[in-house]
Design an enzyme around this catalytic site. Sequence first.
Site, PDB file in Angstrom:
ATOM      1  N   ASP A  80      -7.135  12.782 -44.898  1.00 33.35           N
ATOM      2  CA  ASP A  80      -6.170  12.956 -43.811  1.00 33.35           C
ATOM      3  C   ASP A  80      -6.425  12.008 -42.636  1.00 33.35           C
ATOM      4  O   ASP A  80      -5.547  11.804 -41.795  1.00 33.35           O
ATOM      5  CB  ASP A  80      -6.221  14.393 -43.280  1.00 33.35           C
ATOM      6  CG  ASP A  80      -5.804  15.407 -44.320  1.00 33.35           C
ATOM      7  OD1 ASP A  80      -4.792  15.167 -44.998  1.00 33.35           O
ATOM      8  OD2 ASP A  80      -6.493  16.427 -44.462  1.00 33.35           O
ATOM      9  N   ILE A 117       2.662   1.681  -3.720  1.00 32.82           N
ATOM     10  CA  ILE A 117       1.850   1.950  -4.901  1.00 32.82           C
ATOM     11  C   ILE A 117       1.067   3.253  -4.721  1.00 32.82           C
ATOM     12  O   ILE A 117       0.263   3.379  -3.796  1.00 32.82           O
ATOM     13  CB  ILE A 117       0.859   0.796  -5.171  1.00 32.82           C
ATOM     14  CG1 ILE A 117       1.625  -0.491  -5.471  1.00 32.82           C
ATOM     15  CG2 ILE A 117      -0.072   1.145  -6.342  1.00 32.82           C
ATOM     16  CD1 ILE A 117       0.744  -1.703  -5.652  1.00 32.82           C
ATOM     17  N   VAL A 165       0.836  -1.206   0.000  1.00 32.12           N
ATOM     18  CA  VAL A 165       0.000   0.000   0.000  1.00 32.12           C
ATOM     19  C   VAL A 165       0.870   1.256   0.000  1.00 32.12           C
ATOM     20  O   VAL A 165       0.565   2.259  -0.655  1.00 32.12           O
ATOM     21  CB  VAL A 165      -0.962   0.000   1.196  1.00 32.12           C
ATOM     22  CG1 VAL A 165      -1.696   1.333   1.304  1.00 32.12           C
ATOM     23  CG2 VAL A 165      -1.964  -1.137   1.071  1.00 32.12           C
ATOM     24  N   ALA A 166       1.988   1.208   0.738  1.00 30.78           N
ATOM     25  CA  ALA A 166       2.871   2.371   0.826  1.00 30.78           C
ATOM     26  C   ALA A 166       3.577   2.644  -0.493  1.00 30.78           C
ATOM     27  O   ALA A 166       3.808   3.790  -0.865  1.00 30.78           O
ATOM     28  CB  ALA A 166       3.903   2.156   1.928  1.00 30.78           C
ATOM     29  N   ASP A 223      -0.647  20.511 -43.075  1.00 30.28           N
ATOM     30  CA  ASP A 223      -1.235  20.856 -44.369  1.00 30.28           C
ATOM     31  C   ASP A 223      -0.885  22.308 -44.669  1.00 30.28           C
ATOM     32  O   ASP A 223      -0.521  23.076 -43.774  1.00 30.28           O
ATOM     33  CB  ASP A 223      -2.750  20.671 -44.286  1.00 30.28           C
ATOM     34  CG  ASP A 223      -3.426  20.797 -45.639  1.00 30.28           C
ATOM     35  OD1 ASP A 223      -2.731  20.666 -46.658  1.00 30.28           O
ATOM     36  OD2 ASP A 223      -4.636  21.047 -45.672  1.00 30.28           O
ATOM     37  N   ASP A 241      -7.701  18.120 -42.496  1.00 34.60           N
ATOM     38  CA  ASP A 241      -9.107  18.482 -42.391  1.00 34.60           C
ATOM     39  C   ASP A 241     -10.005  17.609 -43.250  1.00 34.60           C
ATOM     40  O   ASP A 241     -11.215  17.580 -43.038  1.00 34.60           O
ATOM     41  CB  ASP A 241      -9.314  19.951 -42.788  1.00 34.60           C
ATOM     42  CG  ASP A 241      -8.795  20.265 -44.188  1.00 34.60           C
ATOM     43  OD1 ASP A 241      -8.304  19.332 -44.859  1.00 34.60           O
ATOM     44  OD2 ASP A 241      -8.889  21.425 -44.612  1.00 34.60           O
TER      45      ASP A 241
END
Length: 881
Positions: free
Chosen positions: A626, A290, A287-288, A334, A622
């Site tokens: 693409d 992670i 626990v400590a 582009d 656009d």
Amino acid sequence: MEHYRHSVDKTLQVVQSSVSGLTDEEASARLQTNGYNELKGKSKTPIWKLFLENFKDPMVIVLLIAAGVQVVLGHLIESLIIFLVIVLNAIISVVQTKKAEGSLDALRQMSAPQAKVIRKGEKKTIPARDLVVGDIVLLDAGDYVPADGRIIEAGSLKVNEGMLTGESEPAEKNVEQLQEEAPIGDRLNMVFSGSLVVYGRGVFVVTGTALDTEIGKIAQLIENAEAKETPLQRKLEAFSKKLGFFILGLSILIFAVEVGRVWLVQGTENIGTSVINAVMFAVAVAVAAIPEALSSIVTIVLSLGTNKMAKQHAIIRRLPAVEALGSTSIICTDKTGTLTQNKMTVVDYYIPHGTKDEFPTNPEELSKEEQRLLHIAVLCNDSNINQEGKEIGDPTEVALIAFSNRMNKDYREIRDQFPREAELPFDSDRKLMSTVHTFEGVPALLTKGGPDVLFNRCTRVFMHGEVKPLTDEIRKQFEEQNEAFSKRAFRVLAYAYKPIQDQDPLTHEDENDLILVGLTAMIDPPREAVYGSIADAKKAGIRTIMITGDHKTTAQAIGVDIGLAKPEDIAVTGSELDQMSDVELDEKLEKISVYARVSPENKIRIVTAWQKKGKVTAMTGDGVNDAPALKQADIGVAMGSGTDVAKDASAMILTDDNFVSIVQAVHVGRMVFDNIKKSIAYLFAGNLGAITAILVALVLGWVNPFTALQLLFINLVNDSLPAIALGTEKAEPDVMARKPRDINEGIFAGGMLQTVLIRGLLIGVAVIVSQYIGLGISPEMSVAMAFTTLILARTLQTFTARSNTQTIVQVGFASNKLVLGSILICLCLYSATLLPGIRSIFAIPDAFGWDDFLIAGGLALGAVILMDVVKWVRNHTYKQG
């Protein structure tokens, strides 16, 4: 099949059809064999499966084991908290994944619903999905093309293929057979599914349906393109695996050591209780170590970055894109609308006795030649600007009336003064347009068109206010000026006129024996701010590459002008790229700055080539063409004015379609990544301090300095707010002066590991000393002292974690109000654990008082001061070196 290289008869033969079309029976048989004319995609991963995939992470597995142990031991609150965090992170991941699946749906919506066909010589309307190869389809202005096909009739047919080519100007179609291989934008005898007819009419024979169309090929590319994880995602995933296995191994080792110690010292007496204590010790380590809230904190910090980017006209669709922008080293952009204004503009002109920098802004100062040129440009013109200011018509013609307005000569006044009396519309064969107007009682034919055509129709020239013979010398001057304009990638139009007599309706023969007036040169000009942004990108170590559907000469000229390319850099067309092997492309890649007339496959290949060199690559676009490359790129950037297909395939959308906004977003992305690293360093330093204290206690035979609930409280509640507040820090002074970071460097590279180790060890030492002092009173007091020192040291280290290079004093103690607020809240949360009734839950005895608190707080504060001293010494030494 390359039908554009076939004659009409050959194409009809290949598809086994005729100009009278298929019979219904033939069409039905082909439909049964080849299927409907619609796009189908792969089946999507079900939500439940996406949810469960999140539980494969080694750190998650360790946490689940720890939570399971807590349940067995009766610690339900701790286990429920762990389960809740894991489930929330899985839900966030599923939501982000589902957002990315809309590209193909948007592509399907672009299909035409109906098609006008000729079946067995009769015209009829059918659902477009029922079209088959060999069908004869009729097109009129306003129709969407329902399938790919070879044109067999064209009447002034113009088609907007911007969704495939990226260019806004409509393509003029014809039936002429092409001899050479050509990219999509140059296949003028073909039409493509999803494109829009904007002018004229046409007839074509269907040569491809469904996935065999160009848009269908794009759909397959989108499906097959690999959605890239960002560098941070990859590093966190790799690190979490290593950390998960390390923690699991460490916990098992600690459990074995504890059980072995009990066995050797106490024998088998009370072994059950000792084993439970050993399990709790091992769980506490897990626990400590992670940082349970890490994933959520990173998500929140990225979300804060999206708000900053929205103010820079960049809308983030996928949170990891914020961080990916910060590590971008290549921007494939582009040209039209991104680097340029997407608006044709007259920038120069020529009349026989020379040019000026610009037309006089006062209409009264126009010479006769200039006035005649302007009149022809406005009157021999079908475009318009409506009352709402919307420009209607061909972009080239719109540029001419906008030019007139810019010269303070309202085009409407000219048209009102000289109304049109007759016309010969433009067509692609003549490359000319003519109209008739009356000047001072004399009708005149006004003509505009391509210089190469119009020069041959002229026998005289309007010069010095008089009509004179068009000598070879004057014609040569016009030709040289036309060539000079063309070398600068300008689009050139020529203008001529002649007085006519009242006569029968105009014919094309009237467009001869004309009086040449002059030339105009126009271009889609670069955005003003682009010059500075490309220079800023270079300083930040970012290379900008132009990938456009426009012609090579135009693209290269603009690339050199804006500083994107050097004169000696290479420009390559899509056809030339197709001829290159992967080895050749790899050798030339660094020298190529401009790609022109490219296909969707070309774009993916370019992006992939840079990625193989280890470069984080951004791609803008656009159009539908693409979309595959947007998905393949590390960061896909769609234009706000673009297609829904491009937007759905992208990770970011530019609301102003402006390259400048990309560079500004990179600045924010780098700042966000710095802040994420600050948050990660903050969390892991605190966790390292806790592990150090636990391991020392284990070696020295002390009691476990923390309970699992205390560690969960710190990791999930206390640490989260400061870590999030660090995500709001302003940018480091050198944020855009650094080169893009190497994507192969670890998550703790760049001095971060040193920082974590120093801070973690200082926190650990402070906790160990505090526990030692507490042990002089009682084991319970030692736990309370250790817990207090740990929570205060971890909270106060927020001050020094705010900057990688500046001390607390230099960055400004109170310059970030959110940091101050988060620290105050954390102190209040800690204070709540000291309240009667809650103390016992957090293992704080009643004997713990102010004196003990001051000792623990003093140790925590001393550790934080030392952190800043070490930072100052490190930075000072680095500068001196």
